[in-house]
Write a protein that holds these residues in place. Sequence first.
Motif, short mmCIF file in Angstrom:
data_model
loop_
_atom_site.label_atom_id
_atom_site.label_comp_id
_atom_site.label_asym_id
_atom_site.label_seq_id
_atom_site.Cartn_x
_atom_site.Cartn_y
_atom_site.Cartn_z
N GLU A 159 36.25 37.98 28.67
CA GLU A 159 36.51 39.23 28.23
C GLU A 159 36.07 40.10 29.28
O GLU A 159 36.49 41.25 29.49
CB GLU A 159 35.17 39.38 27.35
N PHE A 160 35.47 39.65 30.43
CA PHE A 160 35.23 40.55 31.52
C PHE A 160 36.08 40.43 32.67
O PHE A 160 35.66 40.29 33.93
CB PHE A 160 33.71 40.67 31.81
N GLY A 161 37.27 39.44 32.65
CA GLY A 161 38.29 39.16 33.74
C GLY A 161 37.99 38.03 34.18
O GLY A 161 38.57 37.97 35.44
N ALA A 168 54.92 60.21 46.47
CA ALA A 168 54.57 59.26 47.46
C ALA A 168 53.04 59.44 47.91
O ALA A 168 52.20 58.37 48.12
CB ALA A 168 55.40 59.01 48.57
N ARG A 223 59.81 66.33 45.46
CA ARG A 223 59.03 65.72 44.28
C ARG A 223 58.82 64.44 44.70
O ARG A 223 57.52 63.69 44.68
CB ARG A 223 59.90 65.57 42.99
N ARG A 228 34.49 46.90 32.62
CA ARG A 228 35.41 45.69 32.68
C ARG A 228 36.29 45.65 33.89
O ARG A 228 36.50 44.63 34.47
CB ARG A 228 36.32 45.88 31.42
N ASN A 237 32.78 51.05 28.76
CA ASN A 237 33.30 49.79 28.75
C ASN A 237 34.21 49.36 29.33
O ASN A 237 34.36 48.26 29.85
CB ASN A 237 33.42 49.27 27.35
N ASP A 238 35.28 50.41 29.59
CA ASP A 238 36.76 50.19 30.33
C ASP A 238 36.03 50.10 31.75
O ASP A 238 36.74 49.21 32.52
CB ASP A 238 37.61 51.21 30.07
N VAL A 254 34.14 44.73 37.00
CA VAL A 254 33.73 43.49 36.86
C VAL A 254 35.15 42.62 37.50
O VAL A 254 35.13 41.45 38.14
CB VAL A 254 33.17 42.80 35.69
N GLN A 255 36.28 42.89 36.69
CA GLN A 255 37.16 41.96 37.10
C GLN A 255 37.86 42.49 38.58
O GLN A 255 38.26 41.50 39.18
CB GLN A 255 38.77 42.87 36.27
N ALA A 284 50.52 58.64 45.57
CA ALA A 284 50.05 57.11 45.37
C ALA A 284 49.50 56.67 46.65
O ALA A 284 48.51 56.02 46.75
CB ALA A 284 51.45 56.50 45.72
N VAL A 285 49.92 57.24 47.97
CA VAL A 285 48.79 56.79 49.09
C VAL A 285 47.49 57.37 48.89
O VAL A 285 46.49 56.59 49.09
CB VAL A 285 49.47 57.46 50.37
N LEU A 333 45.59 54.71 46.72
CA LEU A 333 45.26 53.78 47.32
C LEU A 333 44.26 53.83 48.48
O LEU A 333 43.19 53.08 48.39
CB LEU A 333 46.59 53.33 48.30
N LEU A 354 54.28 50.22 50.15
CA LEU A 354 54.25 51.11 49.23
C LEU A 354 54.52 50.41 47.91
O LEU A 354 53.88 50.22 46.96
CB LEU A 354 54.46 52.36 49.13
#
Lengths: 409, 289
Positions: free
Chosen positions: B39-41, A9, A4, A78, A74-75, A81-82, A12-13, A16, B17
């Motif tokens: 709002e947009f970070g 792991a 597991r 966001r 929207n998410d 952009v972040q 996760a890789v 990434l 990791l």
Amino acid sequence: MRLRRLLRASAAVLVLVAAACGGGSGGGTGDITLLVPSYSDHTKPYWTDLISRFERANPGSHVRLEVQSWDDINDVVRTRVQGGQAPDILNIDAFAAFAKDDLLYRADEVASPATLTDLQDGFRANAGIDGTQYAFPLIASTRTLFYNRDLFARAGIAAPPKTWADLLADGKKISALGGGVYGYGMPLGREEAQAETSIWTFGAGGDWVRDGKITVDTPENLAGVRQLQTMVRENATQPDPGATNRTPLLNVFIQGKLGMIEGLVVTPGQIRAKNPALRWGTAPIPTRDGRPVTLGVADHLMAFRNDGSQQATVRKFVDFVYDRDNYVRFVRTEGFIPTTKSGAGAMTGDPRLADFLATLPNAKFYPSTNTAWSATQGAIQSLIGQVAQGKEPAAVLAEIQRRADDASR
Amino acid sequence: MRRSLAALPCLAPCLGLIGGVVLFPAGYMVYTSFRRISEFGVDTGPAGLGNFVAVFGRAELPRVLANTAVWVAGVVGLTLVLSLALGQFLHQRFPGRRAVRLALVVPWAASVVMTSTVFVYGLDPFYGIITHALVDVGLADPGTGPLKTPLSAFLWAMGVGVFVSVPFTTYVVLAGLATIPRDILEAATMDGAGRLAAYRSVVFPMLRPALAVAAIINVINVFNSLPILRTMTGALPGYDADTTTSLTFKLIQADRQVDTASALSVVNFLVIAAVIAGYLRVARPMRED
């Protein structure tokens, strides 16, 4: 256990690696990204076809398309952009907050004068802040009252309601039929509570903005929200409107179990696809005194500045989208109201649009050029449903106003 | 010391990791909670303690904190009790045991969003099959769905929380039961212990370490669980059915306040750390006696 851990792991890789490879606004010049919401099942094929024709006409240009659902877009935006991965071109409803963060090109930087002057003046005025245009109105929609002719006949209602008094009486008559049938479908759930609320506040002569300031807690808006609560109290609506989302409730109407609901220009197409046997009609939205008003919504196209290297390609693509034939095909495909002069000219007389075009002169729009509007809208979505649960309308509006004021600072 | 250094190259990918996936985001979250984020970070400067003031100034916070306590204690407590019973049952030999054990995996293997969505449809007021059944036996009024009022929606969401947590916990209990040597139980019986007495003074104490692991993992999982509440109570207005985790999400999605949400996440992190420290101190589940 070790297996597991190994799996976890490697997962996760993978994440990434995927994160490292994904995103990015393309490699060389001429590579741009386009992010659009899915209006219907026809959205993706339309853009795919448009892009391939654009790439053929402009060798060396590549457009990478990403389609997202309205729930997620929207998410996605966001997050992008972040992370400094904004799409080069975005199709979404509101643009003001991006413009406030100085992320967008001015409209005249990424479109030819011909494209700009072809936009209808009313929509164009709603696409700028302080006289500077940042976005391109792409499509528009208004709402009308949809009603079920069979249920109207069974309840002995001759004509669709024009005023709130008629609406309340008709809703009660249909709810009284029983058997899982309800009068007026009122979606005050989080999905699009701001639309249903606006229909009532606009119907009382209210507005969400005055002199550049968000105005929620006003006598007119209060009258609208009180009437909405009366509809619920007197059982003219389905039970629990405060927790009912729009999409599922529209399906209930299409199944024939609701007397009335506010629908959009795309609703007739959905009825034809899902339940063609439904006998329905549509009429202007009832208001306090019968004066016509409707909620108008315009979605926009906007171009992100990013590192500034793609301006030429973006400009070519925007002009290509608004090319008369391409644009008319888009609006026809999605069944919306056109926002360009040439588009409107090409589509006058289209019977599917007639009912909605007639309401356009009386349409009021969200104050989406106000930078505090998106937070206000979020507050309406979170809180207004409490009115249907019995909370005092004045208190709810005051709380929304407080959050709008917070966001304006 | 030299041996540890020699191990470093082998550990490096793992450490990288952990650093990249756990430590960096956590650190970044703490950093963001002290910044003003648009709002947009877009970072617009330091905020001092402003974001934390905003979190503690929210009127719904007391109710949300109470909900969180009920949510974690209720779901984890009920899960542990059910799993102990279920583990005991599945530890017995009976025909078809393998099939029953496998069936138990299903709610665990299925995506939580999917499971919650199945319940959302089942509990729909108009076409939900569970709602229909409840109406037919007189437990609900027609036309209203159990997910339409905050209290009942929250209880149903807790039920689904238990439903998806029981499989893992039961397997931990089963693993624990398998480590109890038969001869100890036989010795207890020889000494005259009845079934209950044997369970209380032999089996349960030996299950403690396994239960401790299950409890801590469940507390973390349940505390941080967003999908069930988001799917089942997301359409409700107000915050009467929210935990701190779903409130964090609403701060980002509805109020567009990434910075306040970061501050709440930091608070969340401190609360969960305190809860686990408290649990380890009070229950001392790892003691060997």
